[in-house]
Design a protein around this motif. Structure first.
Motif, PDB file in Angstrom:
ATOM      1  N   ALA A 158      13.143  11.684  -5.902  1.00  0.00           N
ATOM      2  CA  ALA A 158      12.075  11.484  -4.918  1.00  0.00           C
ATOM      3  C   ALA A 158      11.823  10.003  -4.702  1.00  0.00           C
ATOM      4  CB  ALA A 158      10.801  12.192  -5.365  1.00  0.00           C
ATOM      5  N   TYR A 159      11.857   9.219  -5.795  1.00  0.00           N
ATOM      6  CA  TYR A 159      11.657   7.774  -5.663  1.00  0.00           C
ATOM      7  C   TYR A 159      12.799   7.151  -4.861  1.00  0.00           C
ATOM      8  CZ  TYR A 159      11.135   2.858  -6.415  1.00  0.00           C
ATOM      9  OH  TYR A 159      10.998   1.511  -6.177  1.00  0.00           O
ATOM     10  N   PHE A 160      14.025   7.520  -5.172  1.00  0.00           N
ATOM     11  CA  PHE A 160      15.174   6.963  -4.447  1.00  0.00           C
ATOM     12  C   PHE A 160      15.028   7.174  -2.943  1.00  0.00           C
ATOM     13  CE2 PHE A 160      19.209   8.119  -2.359  1.00  0.00           C
ATOM     14  CZ  PHE A 160      19.753   6.843  -2.254  1.00  0.00           C
ATOM     15  N   LEU A 161      14.718   8.398  -2.545  1.00  0.00           N
ATOM     16  CA  LEU A 161      14.610   8.701  -1.128  1.00  0.00           C
ATOM     17  C   LEU A 161      13.402   7.989  -0.501  1.00  0.00           C
ATOM     18  CD1 LEU A 161      15.522  12.498  -1.178  1.00  0.00           C
ATOM     19  CD2 LEU A 161      16.968  10.577  -0.496  1.00  0.00           C
ATOM     20  N   PHE A 162      12.299   7.924  -1.222  1.00  0.00           N
ATOM     21  CA  PHE A 162      11.101   7.236  -0.748  1.00  0.00           C
ATOM     22  C   PHE A 162      11.383   5.757  -0.489  1.00  0.00           C
ATOM     23  CE2 PHE A 162       7.497   4.681  -2.608  1.00  0.00           C
ATOM     24  CZ  PHE A 162       6.687   4.687  -1.478  1.00  0.00           C
ATOM     25  N   ALA A 163      11.954   5.071  -1.473  1.00  0.00           N
ATOM     26  CA  ALA A 163      12.203   3.633  -1.338  1.00  0.00           C
ATOM     27  C   ALA A 163      13.268   3.348  -0.283  1.00  0.00           C
ATOM     28  CB  ALA A 163      12.616   3.049  -2.686  1.00  0.00           C
ATOM     29  N   THR A 164      14.238   4.239  -0.166  1.00  0.00           N
ATOM     30  CA  THR A 164      15.269   4.062   0.852  1.00  0.00           C
ATOM     31  C   THR A 164      14.682   4.246   2.247  1.00  0.00           C
ATOM     32  OG1 THR A 164      17.009   4.817  -0.655  1.00  0.00           O
ATOM     33  CG2 THR A 164      17.494   4.916   1.692  1.00  0.00           C
ATOM     34  N   LEU A 165      13.826   5.230   2.422  1.00  0.00           N
ATOM     35  CA  LEU A 165      13.234   5.505   3.723  1.00  0.00           C
ATOM     36  C   LEU A 165      12.293   4.381   4.163  1.00  0.00           C
ATOM     37  CD1 LEU A 165      12.991   7.719   5.965  1.00  0.00           C
ATOM     38  CD2 LEU A 165      10.951   8.513   4.753  1.00  0.00           C
ATOM     39  N   GLN A 166      11.514   3.849   3.249  1.00  0.00           N
ATOM     40  CA  GLN A 166      10.527   2.824   3.606  1.00  0.00           C
ATOM     41  C   GLN A 166      11.156   1.456   3.816  1.00  0.00           C
ATOM     42  OE1 GLN A 166       7.661   3.917   4.445  1.00  0.00           O
ATOM     43  NE2 GLN A 166       7.920   5.970   3.590  1.00  0.00           N
ATOM     44  N   GLN A 167      12.381   1.226   3.278  1.00  0.00           N
ATOM     45  CA  GLN A 167      13.078  -0.050   3.504  1.00  0.00           C
ATOM     46  C   GLN A 167      12.182  -1.244   3.160  1.00  0.00           C
ATOM     47  OE1 GLN A 167      16.575  -0.481   5.250  1.00  0.00           O
ATOM     48  NE2 GLN A 167      16.536   1.382   3.990  1.00  0.00           N
ATOM     49  N   PHE A 168      11.768  -1.309   1.909  1.00  0.00           N
ATOM     50  CA  PHE A 168      10.855  -2.368   1.494  1.00  0.00           C
ATOM     51  C   PHE A 168      11.455  -3.769   1.623  1.00  0.00           C
ATOM     52  CE2 PHE A 168       9.207   1.314  -1.007  1.00  0.00           C
ATOM     53  CZ  PHE A 168       7.944   1.364  -0.433  1.00  0.00           C
ATOM     54  N   TYR A 169      12.788  -3.852   1.596  1.00  0.00           N
ATOM     55  CA  TYR A 169      13.465  -5.144   1.621  1.00  0.00           C
ATOM     56  C   TYR A 169      14.325  -5.295   2.877  1.00  0.00           C
ATOM     57  CZ  TYR A 169      12.205  -4.649  -3.292  1.00  0.00           C
ATOM     58  OH  TYR A 169      11.516  -4.449  -4.460  1.00  0.00           O
ATOM     59  N   PHE A 170      14.765  -6.519   3.133  1.00  0.00           N
ATOM     60  CA  PHE A 170      15.633  -6.758   4.276  1.00  0.00           C
ATOM     61  C   PHE A 170      17.042  -6.229   4.035  1.00  0.00           C
ATOM     62  CE2 PHE A 170      12.435 -10.094   5.205  1.00  0.00           C
ATOM     63  CZ  PHE A 170      12.143  -9.731   6.511  1.00  0.00           C
ATOM     64  N   ARG A 207       0.835  -1.208   0.000  1.00  0.00           N
ATOM     65  CA  ARG A 207       0.000   0.000   0.000  1.00  0.00           C
ATOM     66  C   ARG A 207       0.870   1.258   0.000  1.00  0.00           C
ATOM     67  NH1 ARG A 207      -3.065  -2.720   4.004  1.00  0.00           N
ATOM     68  NH2 ARG A 207      -2.086  -1.400   5.597  1.00  0.00           N
ATOM     69  N   ILE A 208       1.901   1.249   0.833  1.00  0.00           N
ATOM     70  CA  ILE A 208       2.802   2.402   0.897  1.00  0.00           C
ATOM     71  C   ILE A 208       3.466   2.624  -0.452  1.00  0.00           C
ATOM     72  CG2 ILE A 208       4.988   3.215   1.891  1.00  0.00           C
ATOM     73  CD1 ILE A 208       4.134   1.804   4.517  1.00  0.00           C
ATOM     74  N   PHE A 209       3.922   1.551  -1.082  1.00  0.00           N
ATOM     75  CA  PHE A 209       4.591   1.658  -2.381  1.00  0.00           C
ATOM     76  C   PHE A 209       3.640   2.230  -3.432  1.00  0.00           C
ATOM     77  CE2 PHE A 209       5.829   0.098  -6.549  1.00  0.00           C
ATOM     78  CZ  PHE A 209       7.192   0.368  -6.580  1.00  0.00           C
ATOM     79  N   THR A 210       2.451   1.680  -3.525  1.00  0.00           N
ATOM     80  CA  THR A 210       1.482   2.121  -4.534  1.00  0.00           C
ATOM     81  C   THR A 210       1.143   3.592  -4.363  1.00  0.00           C
ATOM     82  OG1 THR A 210       0.535  -0.103  -4.711  1.00  0.00           O
ATOM     83  CG2 THR A 210      -0.821   1.744  -5.465  1.00  0.00           C
ATOM     84  N   ARG A 211       0.907   3.991  -3.116  1.00  0.00           N
ATOM     85  CA  ARG A 211       0.555   5.384  -2.854  1.00  0.00           C
ATOM     86  C   ARG A 211       1.720   6.319  -3.168  1.00  0.00           C
ATOM     87  NH1 ARG A 211      -1.565   7.894   2.938  1.00  0.00           N
ATOM     88  NH2 ARG A 211      -2.217   9.916   2.133  1.00  0.00           N
ATOM     89  N   GLY A 212       2.939   5.901  -2.800  1.00  0.00           N
ATOM     90  CA  GLY A 212       4.103   6.739  -3.041  1.00  0.00           C
ATOM     91  C   GLY A 212       4.393   6.935  -4.512  1.00  0.00           C
ATOM     92  N   VAL A 213       4.345   5.848  -5.273  1.00  0.00           N
ATOM     93  CA  VAL A 213       4.625   5.943  -6.711  1.00  0.00           C
ATOM     94  C   VAL A 213       3.544   6.772  -7.408  1.00  0.00           C
ATOM     95  CG1 VAL A 213       4.782   4.621  -8.861  1.00  0.00           C
ATOM     96  CG2 VAL A 213       5.985   3.829  -6.820  1.00  0.00           C
ATOM     97  N   GLU A 214       2.308   6.612  -6.986  1.00  0.00           N
ATOM     98  CA  GLU A 214       1.227   7.419  -7.567  1.00  0.00           C
ATOM     99  C   GLU A 214       1.459   8.908  -7.301  1.00  0.00           C
ATOM    100  OE1 GLU A 214      -3.664   7.881  -7.410  1.00  0.00           O
ATOM    101  OE2 GLU A 214      -2.635   6.447  -6.113  1.00  0.00           O
ATOM    102  N   PHE A 215       1.876   9.237  -6.090  1.00  0.00           N
ATOM    103  CA  PHE A 215       2.158  10.634  -5.761  1.00  0.00           C
ATOM    104  C   PHE A 215       3.281  11.172  -6.637  1.00  0.00           C
ATOM    105  CE2 PHE A 215       4.539  13.929  -3.608  1.00  0.00           C
ATOM    106  CZ  PHE A 215       3.558  14.789  -3.135  1.00  0.00           C
ATOM    107  N   ILE A 216       4.359  10.409  -6.749  1.00  0.00           N
ATOM    108  CA  ILE A 216       5.512  10.850  -7.527  1.00  0.00           C
ATOM    109  C   ILE A 216       5.124  11.112  -8.981  1.00  0.00           C
ATOM    110  CG2 ILE A 216       7.707  10.029  -8.507  1.00  0.00           C
ATOM    111  CD1 ILE A 216       8.178   8.638  -5.756  1.00  0.00           C
ATOM    112  N   GLN A 217       4.327  10.229  -9.556  1.00  0.00           N
ATOM    113  CA  GLN A 217       4.014  10.326 -10.975  1.00  0.00           C
ATOM    114  C   GLN A 217       2.905  11.327 -11.281  1.00  0.00           C
ATOM    115  OE1 GLN A 217       3.379   6.117 -11.915  1.00  0.00           O
ATOM    116  NE2 GLN A 217       5.443   6.003 -12.738  1.00  0.00           N
TER     117      GLN A 217
END
Length: 262
Positions: free
Chosen positions: A180-192, A158-168
């Motif tokens: 913006a995407y780089f910082l978003f994905a880094t902050l949310q730490q989607f992976y281990f 949900r966080i990913f979908t909402r963030g990418v929608e905002f960016i685009q």
């Protein structure tokens, strides 16, 4: 703060848009791909150094030419090879027009980058068996805790979908969207593991797909990068990182050679 985007809810952070240069040149996708391809050893070396990998630039060149390098750990060698494999896959997707800011593409790149390092790879936290929520060490600032690892990982999707929608939809400039995407994905730490690496590859895929040259963080600026990232995690203000990454792009245009600290 004047100029801030109302992005805290969608991305988790804000920034001053005056930090984003509006005159970054863009050309054709073919030119961006060609430049990335011809600087691939430099890009891989820069990325490896940011992870503390001891391989030198000539050693990375040698390894990418298919020749093993003596006296290095197998794990360090594999990390370099994984970064190169992921970079070549990124190039393929950009060339064929397959690349876009999507979870499945991020998952694929993260698997290639971190499959030998991550607790689990190729999917968001929570999708597999592990339910640990990993933190990010910030030195004297303690640890940053990202969104929790929940069974199934639906919260992160949900966080990913909402963030990418905002960016685009809310950002109209590709260069700003990419960072913006780089910082978003880094902050949310989607992976281990491999979050910053994967996010940079995604950032560069978005840039090259629109004719912008990729951004590499020079190995010589590792300490500055790390300090800027700590500030970002601590304050949730991306202004400094926007300026830093824009300066890395400008530095590449000035033709600074890899390994040249002069």
């Amino acid at each position: 703060m004047p100029g801030r985007q109302p992005s805290e809810e969608a991305l988790g952070y804000a920034w001053d848009q005056s930090a984003v240069p509006r005159d970054v040149p863009s050309f054709s996708v073919e030119r961006a791909v060609w430049r990335f391809q011809h600087s691939l050893p430099e890009y891989v070396w820069d990325a490896a150094v940011l992870e503390g990998n001891p391989f030198t630039y000539p050693e990375v060149q040698t390894l990418l030419d298919g020749i093993t390098v003596g006296g290095r750990k197998i794990s360090d060698e594999q990390q370099v090879l994984n970064l190169a494999e992921a970079a070549n896959e990124l190039l393929r997707m950009v060339k064929t027009g397959e690349f876009h800011l999507a979870k499945e593409i991020s998952d694929n790149l993260q698997y290639l980058i971190a499959r030998d390092e991550a607790l689990e790879s190729g999917h968001f936290r929570g999708k597999g068996k592990e339910k640990l929520t990993p933190g990010v060490g910030l030195g004297i600032h303690g640890r940053y805790l990202p969104p929790s690892t929940e069974p199934g990982g639906e919260n992160l999707r949900r966080i990913f979908t909402r963030g990418v929608e905002f960016i685009q939809t809310e950002l109209d400039y590709v260069f700003e969207q990419a960072i913006a995407y780089f910082l978003f994905a880094t902050l949310q730490q989607f992976y281990f593991d491999g979050n910053k690496r994967t996010a940079r590859y995604m950032m560069n895929g978005h840039l090259m797909s629109h004719g912008f040259d990729a951004i590499s963080v020079p190995a010589a600026r590792r300490q500055e990068f790390n300090a800027s990232m700590v500030e970002f995690f601590t304050t949730k203000d991306g202004t400094g990182m926007f300026r830093f990454l824009a300066s890395c792009r400008a530095e590449a245009d000035r033709g600074v050679l890899p390994g040249d600290n002069s």
